[in-house]
Design a protein around this motif. Sequence first.
Motif, PDB file in Angstrom:
ATOM      1  N   ASP A 111      15.845 -31.685  53.598  1.00 18.61           N
ATOM      2  CA  ASP A 111      17.332 -30.800  53.935  1.00 18.61           C
ATOM      3  C   ASP A 111      17.950 -30.882  55.161  1.00 18.61           C
ATOM      4  O   ASP A 111      18.512 -31.061  54.847  1.00 18.61           O
ATOM      5  N   GLU A 112      17.552 -32.318  55.808  1.00 16.37           N
ATOM      6  CA  GLU A 112      18.248 -32.808  56.302  1.00 16.37           C
ATOM      7  C   GLU A 112      19.373 -34.079  56.121  1.00 16.37           C
ATOM      8  O   GLU A 112      19.862 -34.485  56.752  1.00 16.37           O
ATOM      9  N   LEU A 113      18.876 -34.365  55.222  1.00 10.53           N
ATOM     10  CA  LEU A 113      19.569 -35.723  54.603  1.00 10.53           C
ATOM     11  C   LEU A 113      21.212 -35.128  54.270  1.00 10.53           C
ATOM     12  O   LEU A 113      21.586 -36.678  54.741  1.00 10.53           O
ATOM     13  N   PHE A 171       7.422 -36.499  50.364  1.00 11.56           N
ATOM     14  CA  PHE A 171       7.652 -35.016  51.204  1.00 11.56           C
ATOM     15  C   PHE A 171       6.376 -34.239  51.161  1.00 11.56           C
ATOM     16  O   PHE A 171       5.859 -34.067  49.998  1.00 11.56           O
ATOM     17  N   ASP A 172       5.840 -34.040  52.380  1.00  7.43           N
ATOM     18  CA  ASP A 172       5.007 -33.132  52.797  1.00  7.43           C
ATOM     19  C   ASP A 172       5.318 -31.589  52.402  1.00  7.43           C
ATOM     20  O   ASP A 172       6.059 -31.552  51.831  1.00  7.43           O
ATOM     21  N   GLU A 173       3.980 -30.409  51.831  1.00  6.60           N
ATOM     22  CA  GLU A 173       4.464 -29.230  51.596  1.00  6.60           C
ATOM     23  C   GLU A 173       5.510 -28.969  52.637  1.00  6.60           C
ATOM     24  O   GLU A 173       5.733 -27.130  52.267  1.00  6.60           O
ATOM     25  N   ARG A 174       5.855 -29.160  53.538  1.00  4.93           N
ATOM     26  CA  ARG A 174       7.490 -28.738  54.797  1.00  4.93           C
ATOM     27  C   ARG A 174       7.970 -29.161  54.923  1.00  4.93           C
ATOM     28  O   ARG A 174       9.517 -29.247  55.154  1.00  4.93           O
ATOM     29  N   GLY A 175       7.897 -30.625  53.850  1.00  2.00           N
ATOM     30  CA  GLY A 175       9.812 -30.872  53.664  1.00  2.00           C
ATOM     31  C   GLY A 175       9.503 -32.311  54.638  1.00  2.00           C
ATOM     32  O   GLY A 175      11.004 -32.994  54.738  1.00  2.00           O
ATOM     33  N   VAL A 176       8.723 -32.545  55.155  1.00  2.00           N
ATOM     34  CA  VAL A 176       9.262 -33.375  56.467  1.00  2.00           C
ATOM     35  C   VAL A 176       8.243 -35.111  55.642  1.00  2.00           C
ATOM     36  O   VAL A 176       7.004 -35.398  54.587  1.00  2.00           O
ATOM     37  N   CYS A 177       9.416 -35.861  55.200  1.00  2.00           N
ATOM     38  CA  CYS A 177       8.848 -37.296  55.453  1.00  2.00           C
ATOM     39  C   CYS A 177       8.009 -37.671  55.805  1.00  2.00           C
ATOM     40  O   CYS A 177       7.867 -37.984  57.016  1.00  2.00           O
ATOM     41  N   GLN A 178       6.243 -37.872  55.257  1.00  2.00           N
ATOM     42  CA  GLN A 178       5.569 -39.003  55.742  1.00  2.00           C
ATOM     43  C   GLN A 178       4.767 -40.013  55.021  1.00  2.00           C
ATOM     44  O   GLN A 178       3.416 -40.504  55.410  1.00  2.00           O
TER      45      GLN A 178
END
Length: 297
Positions: free
Chosen positions: A129-131, A194-201
């Motif tokens: 959501d920061e992109l 993205f993982d379930e928290r919306g962080v690129c992994q």
Amino acid sequence: ALAIWHQLTKYEISELAKPTVSIRERGRVEEIIRNMHRAGPGALQVISDFDMTLTRFAHNGVRCPTTHNILHNSTLISEDCKTKMANLLSTYYPIEIDDSMSVEEKLPLMVEWWTCAHDLLVKQKIKKDELAQAVRESDAMLREGYDVFFHTLKQHLIPLLIFSAGVGDILEEVIRHNGVFHPNVRVISNYMDFDERGVCQAFKGQLIHTFNKREGAMLNHDQFRELQDRPNVLLLGDSLGDLTMADGVTNAQNVLRIGYLNDKVEDRREAYVSSFDIVLEKDESLDVPNAILTYIT
Ligand code: C5P
Ligand code: MG
């Protein structure tokens, strides 16, 4: 009677007579464009590269960012990561555009560049959501005439496949931000996972770099299947690696390849003119593709 020769590219589509346009075989280009005109928009599809093809190479003398560079210039990554990404760019970009090296020599180095860059990006814990904000705050610019280009394709229901070795999530934000992510647009690119928290992994799927687009086209044949009934292809690119982007269209009849020659113009002119049907030198607009589309549709 002489005026009949090359009438189309000299007079009817006057953009093709500009001094920044090089055409190896005008007769062949005219035949392809006439065939495309005859078959009409229903038989046409457009396959385009993204970075430095749909986006500008420079604006007011300043280089414009690629999708990777948008991230690199954003507040989403640390200073340390910025330094490392900048070092990668200054090492590998000259190799990417070096006309004295073969594609075979470049291949492992391109894989190295993309792998290192993606590893660095993954460590930054970038949030999905920061992109959008990173894109809004960037200097990314679509080429002049992009609105006409995207609108014409949408209006005539011509599919546009954007085939990019950049970062797909950023690419989508750029076209969304400019209001041209229409339903006829499809994208093949490197997407973040993205993982379930919306962080690129991680990055998803098979890596796409500048010189493996042919394999990318073969792996994504599902994307091409719905396009098999459109045998005419307008291809846009800025790298010799982009020439194979239409290889997934198995029954292609007329393929017109347009190449933007942005950088190292003198060194690379010969290679570009002998590989692309039409070469555009230091042209920051989509005027030529737009003029051809207008003629066809
Ligand atoms: O959309 P396109 O296929 O042109 O995207 C790839 C471009 O991104 C390459 O031409 C390359 O110069 C650039 N790139 C970059 N930073 C990276 C990897 C590639 O700017 N880390
Ligand atoms: Mg490109």
